[in-house]
Design a protein around this motif. Structure first.
Motif, short mmCIF file in Angstrom:
data_model
loop_
_atom_site.label_atom_id
_atom_site.label_comp_id
_atom_site.label_asym_id
_atom_site.label_seq_id
_atom_site.Cartn_x
_atom_site.Cartn_y
_atom_site.Cartn_z
N LEU A 37 0.83 -1.20 0.00
CA LEU A 37 0.00 0.00 0.00
C LEU A 37 0.87 1.26 0.00
O LEU A 37 0.53 2.28 -0.64
CB LEU A 37 -0.95 0.00 1.20
CG LEU A 37 -2.07 -1.05 1.12
CD1 LEU A 37 -2.89 -1.10 2.39
CD2 LEU A 37 -2.98 -0.76 -0.07
N ALA A 38 2.00 1.18 0.72
CA ALA A 38 2.91 2.33 0.74
C ALA A 38 3.46 2.57 -0.68
O ALA A 38 3.55 3.72 -1.15
CB ALA A 38 4.05 2.08 1.72
N PHE A 39 3.78 1.46 -1.31
CA PHE A 39 4.29 1.56 -2.69
C PHE A 39 3.26 2.23 -3.58
O PHE A 39 3.56 3.17 -4.33
CB PHE A 39 4.61 0.14 -3.19
CG PHE A 39 5.19 0.13 -4.58
CD1 PHE A 39 6.56 0.35 -4.79
CD2 PHE A 39 4.37 -0.08 -5.68
CE1 PHE A 39 7.07 0.35 -6.08
CE2 PHE A 39 4.89 -0.07 -6.97
CZ PHE A 39 6.25 0.14 -7.18
N ALA A 82 10.02 -0.64 8.86
CA ALA A 82 11.17 -1.05 8.02
C ALA A 82 10.71 -1.19 6.58
O ALA A 82 11.42 -0.78 5.62
CB ALA A 82 11.74 -2.37 8.54
N ALA A 83 9.49 -1.75 6.42
CA ALA A 83 8.95 -1.89 5.06
C ALA A 83 8.74 -0.52 4.44
O ALA A 83 9.00 -0.31 3.23
CB ALA A 83 7.63 -2.66 5.13
N ASN A 88 10.52 3.39 0.39
CA ASN A 88 11.03 4.72 0.05
C ASN A 88 12.39 4.63 -0.62
O ASN A 88 12.66 5.30 -1.63
CB ASN A 88 11.14 5.58 1.32
CG ASN A 88 9.82 6.27 1.62
OD1 ASN A 88 9.19 6.83 0.74
ND2 ASN A 88 9.37 6.18 2.86
N LEU A 89 13.26 3.80 -0.04
CA LEU A 89 14.60 3.65 -0.61
C LEU A 89 14.50 3.05 -2.00
O LEU A 89 15.19 3.49 -2.94
CB LEU A 89 15.46 2.75 0.29
CG LEU A 89 15.85 3.37 1.67
CD1 LEU A 89 16.59 2.35 2.52
CD2 LEU A 89 16.71 4.62 1.46
N ALA A 90 13.62 2.05 -2.11
CA ALA A 90 13.49 1.37 -3.40
C ALA A 90 12.98 2.33 -4.47
O ALA A 90 13.30 2.17 -5.66
CB ALA A 90 12.54 0.19 -3.26
N ALA A 94 16.46 9.21 -0.53
CA ALA A 94 17.66 9.06 0.29
C ALA A 94 17.26 8.52 1.66
O ALA A 94 16.08 8.56 2.03
CB ALA A 94 18.35 10.43 0.44
N LEU A 95 18.27 8.06 2.42
CA LEU A 95 17.97 7.42 3.70
C LEU A 95 17.36 8.40 4.70
O LEU A 95 16.37 8.07 5.38
CB LEU A 95 19.25 6.80 4.28
CG LEU A 95 19.05 6.04 5.60
CD1 LEU A 95 18.08 4.87 5.43
CD2 LEU A 95 20.38 5.54 6.15
N LEU A 96 17.89 9.61 4.79
CA LEU A 96 17.41 10.54 5.81
C LEU A 96 15.94 10.91 5.59
O LEU A 96 15.12 10.80 6.52
CB LEU A 96 18.28 11.80 5.86
CG LEU A 96 17.98 12.76 7.02
CD1 LEU A 96 18.15 12.07 8.37
CD2 LEU A 96 18.86 14.01 6.92
N PRO A 97 15.57 11.33 4.36
CA PRO A 97 14.15 11.63 4.17
C PRO A 97 13.27 10.40 4.40
O PRO A 97 12.17 10.49 4.95
CB PRO A 97 14.04 12.08 2.71
CG PRO A 97 15.43 12.46 2.32
CD PRO A 97 16.37 11.65 3.14
#
Ligand code: GTP
Length: 753
Positions: A37-39, A82-83, A88-90, A94-97
């Motif tokens: 759903l996030a995707f 984590a998902a 987001n990374l996928a 970037a990691l921070l945002p």
């Protein structure tokens, strides 16, 4: 007892597979759902026309968490976050945002899950628009508000974007996602085992879903202001289908409409407001919230309707099957309903009585009274109570009853129908009549002067009236139930032996039986009561023997009178000596006895000398007194076994039993002469009288009563002639001429002047 927190927490989702999965599997499943759903949300937000993220992931995560106890959240929430980071990374962040999204989503998901667990405990949640609105605020709006503040703040810090720009967009995406998905989550969690879709309407459900989807897809491309049209199928679904399909259609509409906005197919109309992009998404909420509230209201309405029907059915069942005589009738008296018992009592079927005037089932007099008195009173006062009435069964039997009724009134206060309760008092009246009859009988039996004892078929005493109880010296209660022969002792006056029980004889022979005339009843303290009685069998209506009743009277006086009468018939009233009748009987017995066993006896004829002079000189009463004195002297002189009789006037006859010879008889005559000659006091004077006696001896002087008496009489006159104050034996006459009387029949000389 304090409830187990874990049990409490998972109660809403009990029975759902997610609740039963192992924790690891549940956590992985929840993370996968969240990721997909996030995707989707992130992808839509990156479409060229999109201005907000349609964020369903947090509510889906909350749904997964709501199935599980809070301790499981410690694993599930981090995996979901984590998902979130991974997606987001996928997708190139970037990691921070990517990390900046985590606290807000974590807060929003946990808060929504907590709120969902709470609101799903509300029993009326899916039937009350108010409660559902509260649930949407608590589990949808509030988490989105908090999450958006935290998320926008962190993102503003990590990027160069303004909080004021970020927050409304974040909030909008969270709100649409939350409000779109939350009703379905609540339905899934709250419905327990109830079917998701309304049974029997699946085809309609699919058709309406397709219609809604079609409208959502086509209308934005074809007409301006498309949200009005998009809302229509949703409203239709809310009206026709349940909350579940409305929630599904809502979700589908929000996804399709959001995607169209993202793709730039649905363009925001120009506006002068600064927050135009934000406001552009809000119609989605305006489209989906009213149908969901409408569907909830419809659920409440349907539930209420079902409850009402069930309640009505219960009432109908109660009314119909209640063990009471009930009926309802219209103001004109026509029956509209009747309980089973009413129909059964009257031997009727429902169709033949309904719409008929209820007075048709009454006899004319009762029906008339209903029309003239009861119904007018009922119309006037609205109620009637215990009105006596009668009913006629189909078989023509009469039922005595009492009728109570009350009007039901319509909204305008007019009587619409009357509910009546009928009490069958036939049996009650019969018993009352029976009790009155019984009381009357008892009073009668208590009042009569005769003794009454009633027994059952076994001869046990069941009833005694006061006269009987008094004679027996025991209260009726003490004797009730005991055998008649134990309680009542009957003796024969002459033999003093017990008499056979007249009750047992009566019960045995089943006919009236009586007691001998010499019966005595042994009463209180051994007192003996001469009684006469009769015992009659008691037969029931069907001719069955039910017992026997003895009625008896104390006949002490009557029996004494009878004895007196019998005595008078055989005795002289003046002297109380046996009279001629008794004497003849005794002489006859003496003749028979002597004929059987032999032996002699004498007959002595006595006549006072010059008795007339006593009467004439001293008066008749003095004469009587003298006669009684002579009688007493004869009694004291002679033996008990001799019979002294007064024939009448101054004549006495004595039967002297057991004499061996004429000398014996002469000796008795001497004694009599001597005794009578004693001076006696009569009327204040001392006088001396004498007596003349004639003696006859059985069998020499006669073998019959008549001859012995006659010969003694002859001898007595001979003594008179010979100078009085003496006795003479009958001299045997010469043999009588053939066919004639003996020649010794001398005539009585005239009394001296
Ligand atoms: N006081 C009284 N006198 C009675 C009764 N019955 C009869 N007499 C009278 O008794 C008298 C009987 O008289 P008689 O036996 O005929 O004559 P008498 O005077 O006894 O004379 P002798 O028998 O010849 O000695 C009559 O005067 C009757 O009236 C009675 O019951 N009481």
């Amino acid at each position: 007892m304090k409830p187990d927190r874990n049990t409490e927490q998972t109660r809403a989702a009990s029975g759902h597979p997610v609740a039963q999965w192992p924790l690891g599997l549940a956590a992985l499943g929840a993370a996968a759902l969240y990721a997909s759903l996030a995707f989707m949300g992130i992808e839509i937000s990156r479409l060229p026309g999109s201005v907000a993220t349609l964020w369903y992931a947090n509510l889906a995560g909350a749904w997964a968490l709501a199935h599980r106890p809070h301790r499981d959240w410690l694993l599930m929430l981090p995996l979901m976050m984590a998902a979130n980071v991974a997606v987001n990374l996928a997708l190139g962040d970037a990691l921070l945002p990517a990390l900046c999204f985590v606290p807000a989503n974590l807060l929003e998901t946990a808060l929504a899950a907590w709120a969902v667990q709470r609101v799903t405990r509300w029993p009326e949640l899916l039937r009350s628009p108010t409660l559902l609105a509260k649930a949407l605020l608590l589990a949808g709006v509030a988490p989105a508000l908090l999450g958006s503040v935290v998320g926008a703040a962190l993102l503003a810090c990590a990027s160069e974007q303004d909080f004021a720009y970020l927050w409304p967009r974040w909030l909008e995406g969270g709100l649409i996602g939350g409000i779109s998905l939350l009703p379905l989550v609540l339905v899934l969690l709250h419905r327990r085992d109830a079917p998701l879709l309304r049974p029997g309407r699946r085809l309609e459900a699919v058709s309406l879903l397709l219609l809604s989807a079609g409208v959502s897809l086509v209308v934005p491309l074809a007409v301006p202001y498309p949200f009005v049209y998009i809302a229509l199928p949703l409203a239709l679904i809310a009206l026709r289908q349940g909350l579940a399909l409305t929630a599904i259609a809502n979700l589908m509409t929000s996804v399709l409409t959001g995607t169209q906005i993202g793709l730039g197919l649905l363009v925001a109309p120009p506006t002068t407001l600064h927050w135009q992009h934000v406001l552009f998404y809000l119609p989605i909420l305006a489209v989906i919230v009213p149908p969901i509230l409408l569907a909830t209201a419809m659920e409440g309405y349907r539930h209420g309707l079902r409850e009402l029907r069930a309640s009505e059915q219960r009432f109908r069942n109660l009314y119909t099957h209640t063990p009471a005589l009930l009926m309802s009738f219209l103001p004109d008296g026509r029956l509209v309903s009747a309980s089973d018992l009413w129909l059964e009592k009257l031997g009727r079927q429902g169709p033949e009585v309904l719409q008929q005037p209820f007075t048709r089932f009454m006899p004319a007099v009762s029906a008339q009274r209903m029309h003239d008195v009861v119904l007018p009173t009922l119309r006037r006062t609205g109620v009637c109570q215990d009105e006596p009435c009668q009913w006629l069964t189909a078989q023509g039997e009469l039922i005595e009853a009492r009728l109570s009724a009350v009007w039901e009134r319509d909204a305008l206060g007019e009587p619409s129908r009357a509910l009546a309760v009928i009490e069958d008092v036939t049996e009650q009246q019969r018993l009352a009549l029976f009790a009155a009859e019984r009381e009357f009988t008892e009073v009668t039996l208590h009042s009569i002067g005769d003794g009454v004892v009633a027994c059952d078929p076994e001869g046990r005493v069941q009833y005694l009236n006061p006269v009987a109880a008094k004679l027996l010296g025991s209260p009726a209660e003490a004797l009730r139930g005991r055998l008649f022969d134990e309680v009542i002792v009957l003796l024969d006056q002459d033999t003093q032996q017990r008499i056979d029980s007249p009750v047992q004889r009566c019960l045995r022979e089943q006919r009236v039986s009586g007691l001998p005339s010499t019966a005595l009843l042994k009463g209180a303290h051994g007192a003996l009561h001469p009684i006469q009685d009769s015992v009659a069998p008691i037969f029931g209506r069907e001719g069955r023997l039910m017992g026997a009743v003895m009625v008896f009277q104390d006949v002490r006086e009557a029996r004494a009178m009878a004895q007196r009468m019998a005595h008078l018939a055989h005795h002289d009233a003046l002297t109380d000596l046996p009279n001629r009748v008794l004497l003849q009987d005794r002489i006859e017995q003496a003749c028979e006895h002597s004929q059987r066993v032999g032996g002699q006896f004498g007959v002595m004829f006595l006549d006072l000398d010059h008795f007339k002079e006593v009467n004439d000189s001293l008066g008749h009463a003095a004469g009587d007194e003298l006669l009684r004195t002579v009688a007493r002297r004869l009694q004291t002189t002679l033996r008990q076994c001799d019979t002294i009789c007064r024939l009448g006037g101054d004549e006495f006859v004595v039967l002297i039993g057991q004499v061996d010879s004429a000398q014996d008889l002469a000796a008795v005559a001497d004694k009599v002469l001597a005794q009578v000659a004693q001076p006696c006091h009569v009327a204040g004077q001392t006088i001396t009288v004498s007596i003349s006696l004639g003696l006859a001896l059985y069998p020499d002087d006669g073998s019959t009563v008549e001859r012995l008496m006659k010969h003694a009489d002859i001898a007595m006159y001979r003594a008179k002639r010979a100078g009085r104050n003496r006795y003479e034996f009958f001299s045997a006459p010469p043999a009588a001429p053939p066919g004639g009387e003996p020649s010794d029949a001398v005539s009585r000389p005239p009394p001296p002047a």
